[in-house]
Design an enzyme around this catalytic site. Structure first.
Site, PDB file in Angstrom:
ATOM      1  N   GLU A  36      -2.393  -7.136   7.486  1.00  0.00           N
ATOM      2  CA  GLU A  36      -1.046  -7.066   8.034  1.00  0.00           C
ATOM      3  C   GLU A  36      -0.964  -7.822   9.356  1.00  0.00           C
ATOM      4  OE1 GLU A  36       1.949  -7.168   7.746  1.00  0.00           O
ATOM      5  OE2 GLU A  36       2.742  -5.136   7.471  1.00  0.00           O
ATOM      6  N   HIS A  65       0.826  -1.209   0.000  1.00  0.00           N
ATOM      7  CA  HIS A  65       0.000   0.000   0.000  1.00  0.00           C
ATOM      8  C   HIS A  65       0.864   1.265   0.000  1.00  0.00           C
ATOM      9  CE1 HIS A  65       1.105   0.779   4.140  1.00  0.00           C
ATOM     10  NE2 HIS A  65       0.925  -0.511   4.370  1.00  0.00           N
TER      11      HIS A  65
END
Length: 207
Positions: free
Chosen positions: A83, A10
């Protein structure tokens, strides 16, 4: 049959700009992060993919959005791509933790898998869920090209797992995945994998 997975971390967030562990915390993109997302969208327009998958965390979803718009694709969410949970390090830097508990910080640096942060997710479990997620995505798109937007630590653990590298080496072998850069991974239907490129910028002059 082989599937091409284009892995992209990201865009930048405020915490990542300050070297803070974001983990499962939902942290927004910075202006730089949004520019990186737009660059990824332009890359996707020039190098079309058949599908786009993301972590459910908003920073990954926002990073994938310009690519989805460019190709008129609806993104798929994969919970297994979230994550790692960094426990007590969420929102903090390793330097701050080292000042508080130097022995634990040094143990982590020596072996981040064998000595994770207090309260953190087991990195081995994260590696398994992330690898399983990529295999499910590959199985759903045989012979296709798929953009996968997720996270730095998870991707590094997964790369070690699918490439048969000891997980504890992930910080040494893959020091950092750059924001919105592309890493090309080929996955076969029998579970085999090959890394063709790593950290290739979408737009070298802009990102």
């Amino acid at each position: 049959m082989t599937t091409t997975l284009l892995l992209a971390r990201h865009g930048q967030t405020i915490w990542h700009a300050e070297n803070r562990y974001a983990g499962i915390s939902d942290v927004a993109l910075t202006d730089t992060g949004r520019a990186q997302a737009e660059a990824l969208g332009r890359w996707a327009a020039a190098h079309p993919v058949d599908a786009i998958w993301t972590s459910p965390l908003s920073r990954a979803v926002a990073t994938a959005d310009p690519a989805c718009r460019a190709l008129d694709l609806a993104p798929h969410r994969e919970p297994g791509l979230r994550e790692c949970d960094f426990g007590v390090l969420e929102g903090r830097t390793l330097t701050e933790f080292s000042a508080e508990d130097p022995a634990a910080a040094e143990a982590y640096r020596a072996d981040p898998v064998g000595n994770p942060f207090p309260g953190a997710e087991d990195p081995r479990a994260a590696a398994v869920r992330g690898s399983d997620a990529l295999r499910r995505i590959a199985a759903a798109h045989p012979g296709e090209r798929v953009l996968v937007v997720a996270h730095n630590t998870l991707f590094r653990l997964v790369l070690c797992t699918v490439l048969s590298i000891p997980a504890g080496e992930y910080r040494r072998v893959f020091p950092r995945l750059r924001n919105a850069a592309i890493s090309e991974l080929r996955m076969d239907s029998d579970g085999g994998a090959a890394l063709l490129s790593l950290n290739v910028p979408c737009e070298p002059d802009r990102v």
